[in-house]
Design an enzyme around this catalytic site. Structure first.
Site, PDB file in Angstrom:
ATOM      1  CB  CYS B  31      -4.119   3.776   1.103  1.00 39.13           C
ATOM      2  SG  CYS B  31      -5.373   3.997  -0.145  1.00 39.13           S
ATOM      3  CB  CYS B  34      -7.677   2.304   1.259  1.00 35.97           C
ATOM      4  SG  CYS B  34      -6.530   2.061  -0.087  1.00 35.97           S
TER       5      CYS B  34
END
Lengths: 309, 108
Positions: B31, B34
């Site tokens: 991700c 993230c």
């Protein structure tokens, strides 16, 4: 902050803003980058970028941004991690007001604000965001292993993300409000050949249903007027972008959708203020032209500073 | 102390039984957002040392805990106080937004 006067303040740290910063620093200008969230912007949401030249195998969005950041850090990165909430001319200078009331003073400003994901604006969307409603397949796709999901949209992003989701989901409904896609032909071909994707034409969503998480969507066929219900665990929405320029109304000229109007030198209607990337009024929003515009904006700012000395 | 990595096994001990509020960053290596907010989370851990415990949970290796909290999007940040989830933030947001949520919990 101090009373320092920057040569150029760049608002927004996506590809356009980072490129503008790079060019500004190479012109030996005192530059400040203002970014409210993580550096990178929307590119961070992309799993693999295949249309940025120089990377024949494609490059993950995060890695491309990391490389761009490394490149600007070589020239010293002055970064403020706050949200800009107002811009006003103050004599020869521009003042940028930040969310915590701090004021940044600069001779020129480059707006590289990017754009946010457009919302459907239907019941259930907001309530179920993060609970099955998503705007980032790269981030959230793996939560839907062997489940059924819906993708909404018909542009490049929608098709690309639908294809990406087939890696996890057992079935992907691709729901589009028209009877043809806008996406680039190579993506259309891949989507049509993918056995996991079922295309639903001429259809919009009326509601996203679910209690603690998404359980399904209420569909409406615009041609037949028929309503339907599809059982899905995830809804991925890619229906374009909307600018975040509300705070600039009356300061620089915007188009009817709120995107910033610029000329070919990336000058806005306010002297000494430039704009580039997804926040400007234009037909195509690609990383490559965002970078190009960032370079032009910085070079224009440099020229303006030279002529005003 | 920095950001403490927690697992499905250590979640109860580290988070639910903590004497001070805990911020848990649910993330995964795939991700981009993230990874992009990770430095902000590190900064918060240092700045709030002693007041808030900051943990991260890799959802790829630890599916049970995110499942318990109905997490279907990352990054998701959840603030726990006295063993209960009291605030949750979905998506990559600014440091100020996270700080505001933490201050609310600390004052409340």
């Amino acid at each position: 902050m101090s009373d320092k006067i920057w040569d150029v303040a760049i608002i927004g740290g996506g590809p356009a803003g980072l490129t503008a910063y790079l060019y500004a620093r190479r012109a030996l200008l005192e530059a400040l980058l203002i970014e409210k969230g993580p550096i990178g912007g929307q590119v961070l949401l992309t799993d693999l970028i295949e249309n940025y030249p120089g990377f024949p195998e494609g490059i993950p969005g995060f890695e491309l941004i990391q490389k761009m950041q490394e490149q600007v850090e070589k020239y010293g990165l002055n970064l403020v991690q706050k949200k800009a909430i107002a811009l006003k001319p103050e004599g020869e200078l521009k003042e940028i007001l930040l969310e915590d009331k701090e004021v940044v003073k600069a001779r020129t400003v480059i707006l590289a604000l990017g754009a946010g994901m457009r919302k459907l604006g239907i019941p259930g969307e907001k309530e179920l965001t993060g609970k099955g409603v998503s705007y980032c397949a790269t981030c959230d796709g793996p939560f839907f292993k062997n489940q059924i999901v819906a993708v909404i949209g018909g542009g490049n992003t929608a098709l690309q993300e639908a294809l990406y989701l087939t890696k996890f989901a057992k079935k992907v409904y691709l729901i589009h409000r028209r009877d043809a896609f806008r996406a680039t032909p190579i993506l259309q071909q891949r989507v049509k050949e993918n056995p996991k994707i079922e295309i639903i034409w001429n259809t919009v969503l009326k509601e996203i249903k679910g209690k603690d998480s998404v359980e399904g969507v209420v569909t409406y066929n615009r041609q037949t007027g028929e309503e339907g219900f599809l059982e899905v665990a995830g809804v991925f929405i890619f229906i374009g972008h909307e600018p975040e320029t509300e705070w600039l109304k009356g300061v620089v000229e915007l188009d009817e959708k709120g995107f910033i109007l610029v000329n070919q030198n990336m000058e806005t209607s306010l002297k000494g203020v430039y704009a580039c990337g997804d926040c400007i009024s234009k037909p195509f929003r690609q990383i490559i032209n965002a970078c190009g515009e960032g370079a032009v904006a910085a070079l224009s700012a440099e020229k303006y500073l030279e002529s005003s000395h | 102390m920095g950001v403490k990595a927690i697992t499905d096994e250590t979640f109860e001990e580290e988070v639910l039984n903590s004497s001070i509020p805990v911020l848990v960053d649910f993330w995964a290596p795939w991700c981009g957002p993230c990874r992009a907010i990770a430095p902000i989370i590190e900064e918060l851990a240092e700045e709030l040392e002693g007041k808030v415990k900051v943990c991260k949970c890799n959802v790829d290796e630890n599916p049970i805990t995110p499942g318990k909290f109905g997490i279907r999007a990352i990054p998701t940040l959840i603030i726990f106080k006295n063993g209960e989830a009291v605030e949750s933030i979905v998506g990559a947001v600014s440091k100020a937004t996270i700080l505001n949520a933490l201050n609310k919990v600390l004052e409340g």
